[in-house]
Design a protein around this motif. Structure first.
Motif, mmCIF file in Angstrom:
data_model
loop_
_atom_site.group_PDB
_atom_site.id
_atom_site.type_symbol
_atom_site.label_atom_id
_atom_site.label_comp_id
_atom_site.label_asym_id
_atom_site.label_seq_id
_atom_site.Cartn_x
_atom_site.Cartn_y
_atom_site.Cartn_z
ATOM 1 N N ASP A 161 0.888 -1.303 0.106
ATOM 2 C CA ASP A 161 -0.153 0.100 -0.229
ATOM 3 C C ASP A 161 0.890 1.170 -0.068
ATOM 4 O O ASP A 161 0.685 2.182 -0.654
ATOM 5 C CB ASP A 161 -1.221 0.015 1.208
ATOM 6 N N GLU A 162 2.014 1.185 0.650
ATOM 7 C CA GLU A 162 2.901 2.492 0.813
ATOM 8 C C GLU A 162 3.494 2.900 -0.354
ATOM 9 O O GLU A 162 3.635 3.937 -0.961
ATOM 10 C CB GLU A 162 3.546 2.147 1.973
ATOM 11 N N MET A 166 3.351 5.929 -2.829
ATOM 12 C CA MET A 166 4.516 6.590 -3.226
ATOM 13 C C MET A 166 4.372 6.861 -4.791
ATOM 14 O O MET A 166 4.991 7.724 -5.165
ATOM 15 C CB MET A 166 5.739 6.099 -2.954
ATOM 16 N N ASP A 167 3.761 5.811 -5.440
ATOM 17 C CA ASP A 167 3.750 5.881 -7.017
ATOM 18 C C ASP A 167 2.727 6.734 -7.345
ATOM 19 O O ASP A 167 2.327 6.630 -8.824
ATOM 20 C CB ASP A 167 4.026 4.344 -7.510
ATOM 21 N N GLY A 168 1.837 7.280 -6.541
ATOM 22 C CA GLY A 168 0.674 8.021 -6.877
ATOM 23 C C GLY A 168 -0.577 7.313 -7.344
ATOM 24 O O GLY A 168 -1.427 7.408 -8.033
ATOM 25 N N GLY A 173 -6.880 1.772 -8.099
ATOM 26 C CA GLY A 173 -5.624 1.369 -8.638
ATOM 27 C C GLY A 173 -4.708 0.210 -7.891
ATOM 28 O O GLY A 173 -4.472 -0.641 -8.539
ATOM 29 N N LEU A 174 -4.701 0.446 -6.561
ATOM 30 C CA LEU A 174 -4.018 -0.685 -5.702
ATOM 31 C C LEU A 174 -4.798 -1.844 -6.016
ATOM 32 O O LEU A 174 -4.135 -2.949 -6.124
ATOM 33 C CB LEU A 174 -4.040 -0.038 -4.340
#
Length: 268
Positions: A161-162, A166-168, A173-174
């Motif tokens: 998740d982190e 960090m990749d926006g 999207g996750l």
């Protein structure tokens, strides 16, 4: 040696009923009513398969079951994945209370639900439609799908998740780009369970449908029997026809099924 004997016994116990139905489907009516049953059809006949498809239009029941079970599986996976992801990865208060509430829905016996759901479907004009069956089967399948996927999603480290943030990458999207591709074994497993449950369900299909246009396979097979005659050969042929696709699905996806049932425990 004892392990091999045990495996053979389990396989024989599990496959025995299907093999008996397969044999029955190729025996003529005279052999089926004989005093001494025979496992090997002699002489063999394709008459029952002809009766099933030519006289009883069984292909229409199969088509109805494919539509209903397919839609049920798709909706259960889509909604169940969103629910499981939300409860697993988002900050939701009392999430385990919500999970227990979801699971409690599946604890009601079907016989207690069929009456109220019939009245509701009648009031909404949904009787004898695919929609009535899909909605009912979703209510039965979603708790299992949500619980299994929730447990599987919980095994993934929070570092995913982190890294996504960090990749926006947002929550959707996750889920779509990271969680679901990694969860293919669990998705296949619960998808097959939802499909098989909808494929085999009888009570709601009998109550909610009244014509061949929407009746599913279990109701179609039940319709073979009349007041004075039970066509055992036709019933056996239909049973073989509807069982073979399930066997094929399990064999094709067996590796994913095993991973879906065991990988979560290994990760944990």
């Amino acid at each position: 040696m004892s392990v091999g004997v045990g495996v053979v016994a389990i396989v024989g116990w599990s496959a025995g009923p299907f093999l008996w139905q397969l044999s029955t489907s190729f025996q003529d009516d005279k052999a089926l009513t004989a005093a001494t049953p025979s496992l090997w059809p002699s002489p063999g006949t394709w008459e029952h398969y002809y009766n099933v498809f030519a006289a009883k239009h069984f292909q229409l029941y199969v088509l109805n079951s494919v539509v209903v079970a397919g839609l049920t599986t798709i909706f259960c996976l889509a909604i169940g994945a969103l629910a499981a992801f939300s409860l697993s990865r988002l900050r939701i208060r009392h999430r385990f209370g919500i999970l227990i509430a979801i699971l409690s829905v599946s604890m009601f016996p079907q016989i207690a639900l069929v009456g109220p759901l019939y009245l509701l479907a009648s009031a909404l004009g949904l009787l004898d439609t695919y929609a009535s069956l899909v909605i009912a089967y979703m209510a039965l399948g979603l708790p299992l799908v949500t619980w299994v996927l929730f447990g599987y999603f919980e095994t993934f480290p929070r570092e995913l998740d982190e890294a996504a943030r960090m990749d926006g990458i947002g929550p959707i999207g996750l889920l779509v780009r990271i969680i679901l591709p990694l969860s293919a074994p669990a998705l296949v497993t619960v998808g097959l369970l939802a499909f098989i449950a909808a494929w085999n369900e009888f009570m709601f299909a009998l109550a909610f449908t009244s014509t061949i246009d929407h009746q599913t396979i279990p109701v179609g097979i039940a319709n073979f029997t009349d007041l004075y005659y039970v066509p055992w050969g036709d019933i056996a042929a239909a049973s073989v026809v509807v069982t073979l696709p399930l066997i094929a699905l399990v064999l094709v996806f067996q590796r994913h099924i095993v991973e879906g049932l065991t990988q979560g425990a290994v990760k944990g």
